[in-house]
Design a protein around this motif. Structure first.
Motif, short mmCIF file in Angstrom:
data_model
loop_
_atom_site.label_atom_id
_atom_site.label_comp_id
_atom_site.label_asym_id
_atom_site.label_seq_id
_atom_site.Cartn_x
_atom_site.Cartn_y
_atom_site.Cartn_z
N MET A 1 64.84 95.11 61.82
CA MET A 1 65.00 94.16 62.92
C MET A 1 64.92 92.76 62.34
O MET A 1 63.92 92.41 61.72
CB MET A 1 63.92 94.43 63.96
N LYS A 2 65.97 91.99 62.51
CA LYS A 2 65.95 90.60 62.06
C LYS A 2 65.30 89.81 63.17
O LYS A 2 65.94 89.43 64.14
CB LYS A 2 67.39 90.12 61.83
N GLN A 3 63.99 89.58 63.05
CA GLN A 3 63.30 88.89 64.13
C GLN A 3 63.06 87.44 63.72
O GLN A 3 62.31 87.15 62.80
CB GLN A 3 61.96 89.58 64.43
N ILE A 8 66.23 89.00 68.32
CA ILE A 8 66.78 90.09 67.50
C ILE A 8 68.29 90.11 67.69
O ILE A 8 68.78 89.86 68.78
CB ILE A 8 66.26 91.45 68.01
N ARG A 9 69.01 90.43 66.64
CA ARG A 9 70.43 90.73 66.79
C ARG A 9 70.76 91.85 65.83
O ARG A 9 70.88 91.62 64.63
CB ARG A 9 71.27 89.49 66.51
N GLU A 10 70.85 93.06 66.33
CA GLU A 10 71.15 94.19 65.45
C GLU A 10 71.82 95.31 66.23
O GLU A 10 71.61 95.45 67.43
CB GLU A 10 69.87 94.70 64.78
N ARG A 12 72.01 99.10 66.88
CA ARG A 12 71.18 100.29 66.72
C ARG A 12 72.01 101.54 67.01
O ARG A 12 72.76 101.57 67.97
CB ARG A 12 70.00 100.24 67.69
N SER A 21 76.35 103.57 69.95
CA SER A 21 75.53 102.51 69.38
C SER A 21 75.37 101.40 70.40
O SER A 21 76.11 101.32 71.37
CB SER A 21 76.14 101.99 68.09
N LEU A 23 74.25 97.09 70.81
CA LEU A 23 73.90 95.83 70.18
C LEU A 23 72.68 95.27 70.91
O LEU A 23 72.76 94.96 72.10
CB LEU A 23 75.08 94.86 70.28
N ARG A 226 59.29 92.89 57.33
CA ARG A 226 60.58 92.93 58.02
C ARG A 226 60.44 93.59 59.38
O ARG A 226 61.10 93.26 60.34
CB ARG A 226 61.60 93.72 57.20
N ARG A 227 59.61 94.59 59.43
CA ARG A 227 59.44 95.29 60.69
C ARG A 227 58.13 96.05 60.69
O ARG A 227 57.77 96.67 59.70
CB ARG A 227 60.60 96.28 60.86
N SER A 346 64.70 93.61 74.14
CA SER A 346 64.44 94.58 73.08
C SER A 346 63.68 95.76 73.67
O SER A 346 62.77 95.59 74.49
CB SER A 346 63.67 93.95 71.93
#
Ligand SMILES: [Zn+2]
Ligand SMILES: [Zn+2]
Ligand SMILES: [Zn+2]
Length: 363
Positions: A1-3, A8-10, A12, A21, A23, A226-227, A346
């Motif tokens: 997770m780019k927090q 967040i923008r990912e 999954r 999937s 976003l 990172r997470r 999220s």
């Protein structure tokens, strides 16, 4: 997770159906969907002109079943006046080049969930909720037994105009169809593949993971965190036999799934004791949703193993569940065209909010 500060923008990947999937994009600027206005809920107990209210029984098609009895019903099942699939069986299946059709054969029934017109799920007693879900069981069993051409019996509920409910009186529906719906088929097939590889039910694995997983993932270069995955971060509530989970890759912001804690493929095998436990958890979950998003408009649907020979080898790999999908916004063209849904809350935050509702204030 780019927090980051921007959220967040990912993308999954759904662990069960990887082609589903989502976003997850929580930055404030990401508001791609039109927010659905919360519909003012019709809380009236009785409406003179409502075909589903008491005293208007002659305004619906004939009764299929009533609980506890026809005179004093608290749940009533009738044929759908505008069936999606019909009973008449005169049309042949048509195949012309790439155009293939399967005859729209099936059954469509309406369950009038409660005698009180505008009552919400969390306002019903959990005993009553257990009766509703037992009535689904009865009808599903009956329909499967009645005709081998029926491949799947789907029980679902639409509540609120944004969820497609055309009659305000609380009701749910059962559609018995000649095909297994694609999203269910994908779940059944993918979980079977997982089972062949890992010798475990993927749903059981997800439950275990939700209950026990704890990890910190560090960045390889900088050593920064990172997470962090916390214990039970996707668990909303658990009771003796069931668990309510916020899926890690949910398409809808407030989507919640309820699953039995022990492995069970077929909803029809749920015992009365389990049904009561399920109803208790459903009531609490709906109260949490109502508290957090207010006047929830939602769909829920039951996913259980389809009947028929071709699915007999899926009982170890498939695990029945209820998917609850509150409608807080309308999917837009990008989402419908790409199949990539955008979730702006999220799942970790959504689960946390739902978990922190104090039920003693409302129930
Ligand atoms: Zn009514
Ligand atoms: Zn399982
Ligand atoms: Zn499902």
């Amino acid at each position: 997770m780019k927090q980051t500060d921007k959220g967040i923008r990912e993308i999954r990947i759904d662990p069960i159906v990887p082609s589903n999937s989502v976003l997850v994009a929580t930055a404030r600027s990401m508001r791609p969907r039109k927010q659905e206005d919360p519909a003012p809920r019709d809380t009236r107990k009785h409406v003179e002109t409502c075909p589903f209210c008491k005293g208007n029984e002659d305004k619906t098609p004939p009764t299929i079943a009533s609980y506890p009895d026809e005179e004093n019903w608290s749940i009533r099942i009738v044929e759908n006046l505008y069936p999606v699939l019909g009973e008449n069986s005169t049309q042949e299946n048509l195949n012309f080049g790439l155009q293939q059709t399967i005859e729209g054969y099936g059954r469509h029934e309406v369950i009038i969930d409660h005698a009180s017109h505008g009552i919400a799920i969390h306002e019903m007693s959990s005993e009553h909720l257990a009766s509703i879900f037992t009535s689904y069981q009865d009808r599903m069993q009956h329909l499967y037994n009645s005709d081998p051409r029926l491949k799947y019996v789907l029980a679902f509920k639409n509540f609120g105009p944004a969820a497609g409910a055309s009659i305000a009186h609380t009701h749910s529906q059962i559609i018995a169809m000649p095909v297994v719906p694609e999203n269910l088929f994908n779940e059944v097939q993918n979980s079977k593949q997982y089972y062949h590889k890992h010798h475990r039910c993927i749903f059981c694995s997800l439950i275990d993971e939700a209950l026990t997983y704890e990890a910190t993932i560090y960045d390889r270069d900088s050593g920064e965190v990172r997470r962090k995955i916390d214990v039970g971060q996707y668990v909303i509530e658990k009771n003796e036999h069931f668990i309510a989970i916020k899926p890690f890759a949910s398409r809808y912001e407030w989507e919640v799934h309820i699953l039995p804690l022990v492995h069970q493929a077929d909803y029809l095998q749920t015992s009365p004791e389990y049904m009561q436990s399920f109803a208790d958890l459903l009531k609490n979950t709906m109260a949490r949703l109502d508290q957090v998003i207010g006047g929830a408009q939602f769909n829920y649907f039951l996913h259980s193993i389809p009947h028929g020979e071709e699915f007999e080898d899926c009982t170890a790999s498939y695990h029945w569940h209820l998917e609850i999908c509150p409608r807080t916004s309308i999917p837009n063209g990008f989402e419908l065209g790409s199949g990539l849904f955008v979730n702006t809350v999220s799942p970790e935050d959504a689960a946390k909010k739902l978990r922190s509702v104090d039920l003693s204030d409302i129930l």
